[in-house]
Structure formats: structure tokens, C-alpha cells
Scaffold this motif. Structure first.
Motif, PDB file in Angstrom:
ATOM      1  N   SER A 214       0.364  -1.156   0.178  1.00  0.00           N
ATOM      2  CA  SER A 214      -0.004   0.276  -0.259  1.00  0.00           C
ATOM      3  C   SER A 214       0.877   1.637  -0.283  1.00  0.00           C
ATOM      4  N   LEU A 215       1.949   1.146   0.945  1.00  0.00           N
ATOM      5  CA  LEU A 215       2.854   2.419   0.833  1.00  0.00           C
ATOM      6  C   LEU A 215       3.836   2.581  -0.677  1.00  0.00           C
ATOM      7  N   LEU A 216       4.388   1.556  -0.949  1.00  0.00           N
ATOM      8  CA  LEU A 216       4.544   1.948  -2.807  1.00  0.00           C
ATOM      9  C   LEU A 216       3.652   2.081  -3.472  1.00  0.00           C
ATOM     10  N   ASN A 217       2.734   1.629  -3.505  1.00  0.00           N
ATOM     11  CA  ASN A 217       1.090   2.093  -4.679  1.00  0.00           C
ATOM     12  C   ASN A 217       0.834   3.107  -4.492  1.00  0.00           C
ATOM     13  N   SER A 218       0.939   3.653  -3.182  1.00  0.00           N
ATOM     14  CA  SER A 218       0.244   5.017  -2.587  1.00  0.00           C
ATOM     15  C   SER A 218       1.718   6.392  -3.374  1.00  0.00           C
ATOM     16  N   LYS A 219       2.616   5.197  -3.541  1.00  0.00           N
ATOM     17  CA  LYS A 219       4.258   6.247  -4.350  1.00  0.00           C
ATOM     18  C   LYS A 219       3.576   6.118  -5.893  1.00  0.00           C
ATOM     19  N   ARG A 220       3.086   5.812  -6.356  1.00  0.00           N
ATOM     20  CA  ARG A 220       2.875   5.708  -7.989  1.00  0.00           C
ATOM     21  C   ARG A 220       3.443   4.825  -8.047  1.00  0.00           C
ATOM     22  N   LEU A 221       4.149   3.386  -7.305  1.00  0.00           N
ATOM     23  CA  LEU A 221       4.847   2.489  -8.262  1.00  0.00           C
ATOM     24  C   LEU A 221       4.312   1.168  -8.779  1.00  0.00           C
ATOM     25  N   ASP A 222       2.554   1.568  -8.636  1.00  0.00           N
ATOM     26  CA  ASP A 222       2.059   0.498  -9.647  1.00  0.00           C
ATOM     27  C   ASP A 222       1.847   0.806 -10.625  1.00  0.00           C
ATOM     28  N   LEU A 223       1.710   1.718 -11.298  1.00  0.00           N
ATOM     29  CA  LEU A 223       1.419   2.528 -12.610  1.00  0.00           C
ATOM     30  C   LEU A 223       3.133   1.589 -13.743  1.00  0.00           C
ATOM     31  N   PHE A 224       3.686   1.561 -12.808  1.00  0.00           N
ATOM     32  CA  PHE A 224       4.372   0.887 -14.031  1.00  0.00           C
ATOM     33  C   PHE A 224       4.771  -0.806 -14.021  1.00  0.00           C
ATOM     34  N   ASP A 225       4.904  -0.750 -15.563  1.00  0.00           N
ATOM     35  CA  ASP A 225       4.940  -1.982 -15.706  1.00  0.00           C
ATOM     36  C   ASP A 225       6.522  -2.490 -15.715  1.00  0.00           C
ATOM     37  N   ILE A 226       6.244  -3.681 -14.099  1.00  0.00           N
ATOM     38  CA  ILE A 226       7.436  -4.268 -13.145  1.00  0.00           C
ATOM     39  C   ILE A 226       7.342  -5.596 -14.150  1.00  0.00           C
ATOM     40  N   ILE A 227       7.872  -6.000 -14.610  1.00  0.00           N
ATOM     41  CA  ILE A 227       8.647  -7.235 -15.353  1.00  0.00           C
ATOM     42  C   ILE A 227       9.329  -9.346 -14.809  1.00  0.00           C
ATOM     43  N   ASN A 228       9.027  -9.632 -14.578  1.00  0.00           N
ATOM     44  CA  ASN A 228       9.555 -10.750 -14.089  1.00  0.00           C
ATOM     45  C   ASN A 228      10.416 -10.206 -13.095  1.00  0.00           C
ATOM     46  N   PRO A 229       9.905  -9.811 -12.579  1.00  0.00           N
ATOM     47  CA  PRO A 229      10.998  -8.768 -11.377  1.00  0.00           C
ATOM     48  C   PRO A 229      11.616 -10.339 -10.241  1.00  0.00           C
TER      49      PRO A 229
ATOM     50  N   LYS B 175      25.098 -12.548   1.410  1.00  0.00           N
ATOM     51  CA  LYS B 175      25.557 -11.755   2.553  1.00  0.00           C
ATOM     52  C   LYS B 175      25.940 -10.400   2.843  1.00  0.00           C
ATOM     53  N   GLY B 176      24.809  -9.353   3.251  1.00  0.00           N
ATOM     54  CA  GLY B 176      25.064  -8.100   4.070  1.00  0.00           C
ATOM     55  C   GLY B 176      24.251  -7.479   2.403  1.00  0.00           C
ATOM     56  N   TYR B 177      24.183  -7.272   1.812  1.00  0.00           N
ATOM     57  CA  TYR B 177      23.042  -6.988   1.065  1.00  0.00           C
ATOM     58  C   TYR B 177      22.030  -8.088  -0.117  1.00  0.00           C
ATOM     59  N   VAL B 178      21.292  -6.855  -1.106  1.00  0.00           N
ATOM     60  CA  VAL B 178      20.139  -7.758  -1.154  1.00  0.00           C
ATOM     61  C   VAL B 178      19.911  -6.787  -2.917  1.00  0.00           C
ATOM     62  N   ILE B 179      20.017  -7.501  -3.912  1.00  0.00           N
ATOM     63  CA  ILE B 179      19.422  -7.449  -5.366  1.00  0.00           C
ATOM     64  C   ILE B 179      18.224  -7.170  -5.429  1.00  0.00           C
ATOM     65  N   VAL B 180      17.290  -6.241  -6.736  1.00  0.00           N
ATOM     66  CA  VAL B 180      16.034  -6.472  -7.013  1.00  0.00           C
ATOM     67  C   VAL B 180      17.078  -6.376  -8.015  1.00  0.00           C
ATOM     68  N   GLN B 181      16.348  -7.056  -8.953  1.00  0.00           N
ATOM     69  CA  GLN B 181      16.386  -6.730 -11.024  1.00  0.00           C
ATOM     70  C   GLN B 181      15.368  -7.505 -11.919  1.00  0.00           C
ATOM     71  N   LEU B 182      14.831  -6.217 -13.094  1.00  0.00           N
ATOM     72  CA  LEU B 182      13.846  -6.130 -13.426  1.00  0.00           C
ATOM     73  C   LEU B 182      13.282  -5.968 -14.882  1.00  0.00           C
ATOM     74  N   ASP B 183      12.623  -5.670 -15.895  1.00  0.00           N
ATOM     75  CA  ASP B 183      13.028  -5.691 -16.902  1.00  0.00           C
ATOM     76  C   ASP B 183      11.510  -4.268 -17.127  1.00  0.00           C
TER      77      ASP B 183
END
Length: 505
Positions: free
Chosen positions: A460-475, A481-489
Motif C-alpha cells: 500500500s505504501l509503495l502504491n501510494s508512491k505510484r509504483l503500481d503505475l509502472f509495468d514491472i516485468i519478472n522482478p 551476505k550483507g545486501y539485496v539485489i532487485v533486478q527487473l525489466d
């Protein structure tokens, strides 16, 4: 900042918002040590966004304020001929194609091919004597043009923020044809003024169009920075997305580095031992976000201090939690705890007693937290009766995914150690059926319910920032160890850029 994900607004906004040149910024000899968030955009993403360049160029042409053009020239037999072009406007603009190229000199090269535009206005002309000037005739004119546009967008850093410079701008004219009063046939008047004004007109068009492109680039950059800053702000919690080091610009990708320091009221936590290295990211996807353990752990700490880590369960949610299985042990324990009271007349409150400790490992995000659970029975006209109170240490391994525009948090392993136990139905705390039931309930239903509620709240917080307007493909969300990577088209919502241009220009 790329993390927002408000991720795109066309070639000018995203490419300019991701990177900068270090001419005015000093980062010290070890800048990666202070890097909490990284964004990498690869060449396929740049090519996709370049499709939106036409809209930006069209807006720049239409919004350009062309000054009146005046001049005079001596002609044999006629004396001095004076002229003025006024009310110049652009109509019927089209662009054949646009190409973008990433250079390792901290610049983005954009080639706009065959921009055809029709300029309209009024031509006033006359003959000047030795001591006076008399303009006595006016005609409407049209100028057909075919132009190639070359932009070399240099990127500078000011106050740790991007400052684009699109003044390196070239217009090449392949066609510049003047028509007077709609007459398309050559004539002496048309030929006379075409020769007179073509050179001056080219200079004016170049100056005004390039000036407007530079202004639009600045405006879009400021907009995307404001958008990104808002994306990582919630009430008193914010993330410092100013630049932490020089960008990396290769032929195949652009990479920017940000501090990622969490700001809460008057406090912040500075990162000085980041494990980031450019080799941690690949080039197979369009967009990458690298997030440090320190940044996300600091966000969890700020959320705890702000009182955000609290959950109330009532009615059906409470029933689902306590009736996860249909057994005699479950029915007996529920009857003893709730004393026959309806779920609708009860409430369970879950909250963190201390800030959660978060660490990233290959198997997932490991969360360690001290949590309290209180079940109260709501009696009409009386103070709530605390039927159950527990404090427990929880360790849970959580895997995160993003699908159908929702963030999903799934616990894959967890353990619970009860530290404090108070129950009106079992004052001594020695009833094995209640103890066994509660332990099983927490592991099987309680932790999944809490993580699901947190996932829903974050969605809900992300969508309130308009993230849901974008077409995020196969995220993909990959923990190490020590980090996270988010990768997408991704696919670009063109209407966002159009709406912004319409409102701003």
C-alpha cells in the motif's frame, strides 16, 4: 534516486536522474564505503526510454519563445531593404527517429533524425532611405524545415545532486524553405527574403530550441529527484539519496551510487563499511537496485522508533489465527483463553519490544526480534480484560517476491522462544495443552500472518508512491551476505511523461 522505482520519465528524466559528473563534488579516496543504494540501468532500458525522447523534443520546440527577427541589406537599384519576422510559431512537428548512445566521457549522446517542422509568422518588409526607415507591407509566411538534432548531454554534480547540461546542442538544416501568403511558387520576393533571412533564422532557431531543451532537461531532472525523495519518505522517516560517489558510465550501462542514510527526526546512521562492488551486478536485465543491509536495517529501526511496528487482529483474522487446526487440543485451549467470548469481542495486539535486527544471507532475510502479544477481551461497560500476554524472541528467515503489483513476504524458517507468559486461564503457566497450542500457533499461523500484514502494508505504501503505475516485468529479489539485489525489466507508462509536460510547459 533510482530506488523509487518512480523509476522512469523518459530519456531526459531517468538518464539524467541516475548519473552526474563529479566536477563540483568531492567524495574522497574510498567513496564506495559510504554507498547504501546503487542503481544500474543497462543499454536496453536506455533504448526503451529513448522512445519517449520525441515527446520531450516536441515539447521543447513548441514551448520555445522565438524572438522577432529583424535585419536589412543594401540592394542595387532598391537601396536598403529592411525586414522583420514576428509571431513565429511551430506547427506540424514530427520526428523520424531518435538514437541514444552511452559514452564513457560522462555524457549521453542523443541523435534526433529528420525533425520536420512548419514555422508560421508574419513578414514585414520595406525600403529604407538615407535618413529614415519606412516599413509598408506585411505578409504571412510559412517556413518548411527538415532538421537533424544532436545532443551531447554533459552531467555535472552540484551539492551532491545531478545538474544536467544540455547546452552542447547542434542543429543541422537539410531544408529551410520560405513560402509567402501560401504561395508555393518561386518569386523574386520569396527568393530575396530567403537569401536574407535563412542564415539569421538558423541561428535563432538553434539558440532558442537548444535553450528550451536545456530548460526542459533541468526541469525534468528536478522533478525526478523530488519524486524519488518523496518515494523514500514516510512521515518522519526519510532516506538520504544524495550521491555517494562518481557514476560509472559504460557503453552498456549507467550506474549511480547513493548514500542511503536513514533520517529519523534529528538522528541518522552513517554507513562507512559498505560491501558494494560494481562486479556484484550484471547486465542481463534492464534495471538493478542494490540495497545495503545497513540501509534496510536502519529503516526497520526508524519504523520501530516511530511506533509503526504494531498490528491489531480482530474478528475473522483473529479467528483464522486461533483456529488454524480443528482439533480437541485447539478447541480446549481457545475455550480456556477466550472464556467463551466471541472473536468479535476480542482483540489481539502484536508489537515489537525492541528494534528488529535484520541481516541478509543467501537463504533470505533473517529477522530477529523481541515481540509481545496481548489478547484482550472487550467487556461492555468495563475495562478490557487481558486474557493472554506473552513476550517471545523470534528468529525468522523471510523470502521476498514481487508479483501482480504486490510485495509478498514468505517465511521459510522460524523459531520462537517464549520469555514471558501470563494467561488468566493458566496462572501457573504449566498447562501443557495451552503451551503447546500457542507455540504451534505462533509458528504455523502467527508469523505468516504478521509477515503477510507487513507485506500488504508495504505494498500500500509503495502504491501510494505510484509504483503500481509502472509495468514491472519478472522482478527478482536476491539476497546475499550483507545486501539485496532487485533486478527487473520494465515497460514505460508514456502518459506519465505527457501529463508532466502538459502541466509544466
Amino acid at each position: 534516486m533510482c530506488w523509487a522505482g518512480r523509476m522512469v520519465l523518459g530519456t531526459f528524466s531517468i538518464l539524467l536522474g541516475l548519473v552526474h559528473a563529479a566536477a563540483a563534488c568531492e567524495f574522497g579516496p574510498f567513496p564506495y564505503r559510504g554507498t547504501g543504494i546503487v542503481c544500474r540501468m543497462t543499454k536496453p532500458a536506455a533504448l526503451l526510454l529513448n522512445r519517449e525522447t520525441a515527446q520531450v523534443i516536441q515539447a521543447a520546440f513548441r514551448n520555445a519563445q522565438f524572438p522577432n527577427i529583424t535585419g536589412e541589406r543594401s540592394m542595387r537599384l532598391l537601396g536598403r531593404v529592411a525586414y522583420g519576422l514576428s509571431g513565429i510559431q511551430v506547427n506540424d512537428l514530427s520526428i523520424e527517429r531518435s538514437e541514444v548512445e552511452l559514452k564513457e566521457d560522462n555524457a549521453i549522446h542523443i541523435s534526433i533524425r529528420n525533425v520536420t517542422a512548419l514555422f508560421k509568422g508574419t513578414l514585414t518588409y520595406g525600403y529604407a532611405g538615407a535618413w529614415f526607415l519606412q516599413l509598408f507591407h506585411s505578409v504571412d509566411f510559412e517556413i518548411e524545415s527538415s532538421i537533424d538534432l544532436q545532443l551531447n548531454i554533459n552531467l555535472m554534480c552540484q551539492k551532491d545532486q545531478v545538474a544536467p547540461d544540455a547546452s552542447d546542442c547542434y542543429l543541422t538544416f537539410h531544408k529551410l524553405t520560405l513560402h509567402l501568403q501560401g504561395d508555393k511558387q518561386p518569386g523574386w520576393l520569396k527568393q530575396l527574403f530567403t537569401d536574407f533571412i535563412s542564415f539569421t533564422l538558423k541561428l535563432v532557431l538553434k539558440r532558442e530550441v537548444c535553450k528550451e531543451i536545456n530548460a526542459v532537461a533541468q526541469m525534468l531532472t528536478n522533478y525526478i529527484l523530488d519524486l524519488a525523495a518523496n518515494f523514500v519518505r514516510y512521515k518522519d522517516i526519510a532516506v538520504d539519496i544524495s550521491l555517494a560517489s562518481d557514476p560509472v558510465i559504460k557503453a552498456t550501462y549507467i550506474e549511480s551510487h547513493h548514500k542511503g542514510i536513514v533520517l529519523y527526526r534529528n538522528s541518522s546512521s552513517r554507513l562507512s563499511d559498505s560491501v558494494f562492488s560494481p562486479s556484484l551486478l550484471t547486465e542481463s536485465r534492464m534495471l538493478y537496485f542494490w540495497l545495503s543491509e545497513h540501509s534496510l536495517s536502519s529503516l526497520a529501526a526508524a519504523a520501530f522508533l516511530d511506533g509503526q511496528l504494531v498490528l491489531d487482529l480482530r474478528g475473522e483474522k483473529l479467528q483464522e489465527l486461533f483456529e488454524m487446526e480443528d482439533s480437541e487440543v485447539q478447541r480446549k485451549a481457545v475455550q480456556m483463553i477466550f472464556q467463551g467470548t466471541s472473536y468479535n469481542d476480542s482483540v489481539a495486539k502484536v508489537w515489537s519490544l525492541s528494534q528488529p535486527q535484520i541481516s541478509f544471507q543467501p537463504e533470505g532475510t533473517i529477522v530477529r526480534s523481541s515481540v509481545a502479544v496481548e489478547v484482550s477481551i472487550l467487556l461492555a461497560g468495563e475495562e478490557p480484560l487481558v486474557a493472554l500476554y506473552m513476550e517471545k524472541e523470534i528468529t525468522a528467515t523471510i523470502q521476498a517476491t514481487y508479483a501482480d503489483k504486490k510485495l509478498i513476504l514468505q517465511p521459510v524458517d522460524s523459531s520462537v522462544e517464549i520469555k514471558v507468559f501470563k494467561c488468566t486461564a493458566d496462572p501457573s503457566g504449566e498447562d501443557p495443552s495451552i503451551q503447546s497450542f500457542l507455540q504451534n500457533m505462533i509458528l504455523v499461523a502467527g508469523i505468516p500472518e504478521v509477515t503477510s500484514s507487513i507485506g500488504s502494508a508495504l505494498t500500500s505504501l509503495l502504491n501510494s508512491k505510484r509504483l503500481d503505475l509502472f509495468d514491472i516485468i519478472n522482478p527478482e529479489i536476491i539476497t546475499r551476505k550483507g545486501y539485496v539485489i532487485v533486478q527487473l525489466d520494465f515497460g514505460f507508462p508514456s502518459h506519465l511523461l505527457l501529463n508532466f509536460l502538459e502541466k509544466s510547459l
